[in-house]
Scaffold this active site. Sequence first.
Site, mmCIF file in Angstrom:
data_model
loop_
_atom_site.group_PDB
_atom_site.id
_atom_site.type_symbol
_atom_site.label_atom_id
_atom_site.label_comp_id
_atom_site.label_asym_id
_atom_site.label_seq_id
_atom_site.Cartn_x
_atom_site.Cartn_y
_atom_site.Cartn_z
ATOM 1 N N LYS A 34 -1.376 -14.522 -5.022
ATOM 2 C CA LYS A 34 -0.149 -14.855 -4.610
ATOM 3 C C LYS A 34 0.665 -13.374 -4.681
ATOM 4 O O LYS A 34 -0.205 -12.296 -4.545
ATOM 5 C CB LYS A 34 0.211 -14.421 -6.226
ATOM 6 C CG LYS A 34 0.898 -13.382 -7.130
ATOM 7 C CD LYS A 34 1.078 -13.887 -8.991
ATOM 8 C CE LYS A 34 0.729 -12.725 -9.151
ATOM 9 N NZ LYS A 34 1.179 -12.949 -11.320
ATOM 10 N N TYR A 257 17.977 12.125 5.806
ATOM 11 C CA TYR A 257 19.759 12.194 4.950
ATOM 12 C C TYR A 257 19.835 12.753 3.379
ATOM 13 O O TYR A 257 18.689 12.580 2.613
ATOM 14 C CB TYR A 257 19.475 10.224 4.625
ATOM 15 C CG TYR A 257 19.387 9.840 6.205
ATOM 16 C CD1 TYR A 257 20.550 9.900 7.004
ATOM 17 C CD2 TYR A 257 18.217 8.961 6.563
ATOM 18 C CE1 TYR A 257 20.895 8.955 8.778
ATOM 19 C CE2 TYR A 257 18.020 8.401 7.575
ATOM 20 C CZ TYR A 257 19.309 8.162 8.117
ATOM 21 O OH TYR A 257 19.431 7.560 9.545
HETATM 22 C C1 LIG Z 1 0.580 -12.417 -11.309
HETATM 23 C C2 LIG Z 1 -0.558 -13.258 -12.560
HETATM 24 C C3 LIG Z 1 -1.884 -12.193 -13.233
HETATM 25 C C4 LIG Z 1 -2.334 -11.659 -12.990
HETATM 26 O O1 LIG Z 1 -1.972 -10.179 -13.744
HETATM 27 P P1 LIG Z 1 -2.384 -9.203 -13.084
HETATM 28 O O2 LIG Z 1 -2.321 -8.194 -14.004
HETATM 29 O O3 LIG Z 1 -2.484 -8.854 -11.751
HETATM 30 O O4 LIG Z 1 -4.210 -9.557 -13.017
HETATM 31 C C5 LIG Z 1 -2.444 -13.494 -13.812
HETATM 32 N N1 LIG Z 1 -1.975 -14.822 -14.861
HETATM 33 C C6 LIG Z 1 -0.292 -15.273 -14.307
HETATM 34 C C7 LIG Z 1 0.108 -16.579 -14.653
HETATM 35 C C8 LIG Z 1 0.737 -14.389 -12.806
HETATM 36 O O5 LIG Z 1 1.955 -14.479 -13.271
#
Ligand SMILES: *Cc1c(COP(=O)(O)O)cnc(C)c1O
Length: 367
Positions: A34, A257
Amino acid sequence: MEHRAEARIDINALASNISYLKSKVGVDLLAVVKADAYGHGLIEIGLAAEKNGADWLGVALLEEAIALRTHGVRIPILAWLVPPGSDFNSAAKHDIDVAIASMIALEEISQVPLKPRIHIEVDTGMTRGGFLDEWSQLLEADFSKVEVVGIFSHFARADEAGQQQNSDQLQSFKSRVGELAAVGINPPIKHLGNSAATLLDEDSIFDMVRTGIAMYGLSPDIKTMGDSKNLGLKPVMQLRAKLHLVKRVPAGSPVGYGATVITDKETKLGVVAMGYADGIPRISQGAGVFVNGRRAPIMGRVSMDQFVVDLGPDSAANSGDWVIIFGDGSHGEYTADDWGNASLSINYEIVTRIGPRVPRLYAPHVY
Ligand SMILES: *Cc1c(COP(=O)(O)O)cnc(C)c1O
């Protein structure tokens, strides 16, 4: 074309992390890609993960899943943030599994003629996604129009070994699985563990793990679990940028800044060609870059496209030289963990926010 900044993505490191994580748990691995594969590049990482042993891919959005299919990914894909009103027909057409977390979503997806594949998401205590107050309705639901492939939940505190909430969530998950079985629904793929649980808690491993951050070679929490090296992981991303300019300045020069920093001696400053538009946090106290074998700390506030570092009075660095913003730390460079600390955030946010202006370079090539 030479770039002014680049994120180098080490596919061998990715492959090594996948095989390490798989060997650790001995069950299927869903590679979480994702958010543009945590900033590493959705399509390239999706294809590379498939090629290097991932059994599933997982994304939040349906459009991420469709993009993966369109680019040739063949292993199963699960999308878990697909709200009511989404194009469930497209999901089924592209052979994408969808997480269902509400009665309305179940009713909508049940209208799809192609017998869509679903995973039931249950809230076991994180109080975010998944069935909670509608659970008893779900137990009475009509599942004849869908194929229930999976049941899953997500940990809130898996990075804290021995934390009571983890065993509570695990117990709750087992109860939900049992209650569903009692009404004749036995999803073949039960999955609960994320990266932290995969590394710390073998009791939470069912038929598959969903690993994100660890696959990218980063620690789920450096405070409770130590860093990448400690966990046997190899950071996949190295972020580099060019020194747009190197200049000598006198003591007493206000930098950036708000003039939040004033030089306390004559020194050489470097202007690094990346800024908050590229995902460098605006407030990054204590981070910096690595150039010519040494660390050069950040000076003042990060601007939109650039920030300033103190190279030191005797630095040999020149305008146009490359610097490492973060890497695996093996040469002495800062890491994504360091940048996370410096910005009061976490490595997840550092890599995920590297912006679209920064080209990702893959070695070895994915295509
Ligand atoms: C993002 C996510 C993961 C992965 O989590 P990590 O800590 O990066 O391994 C697994 N399951 C779900 C439902 C997530 O949203």
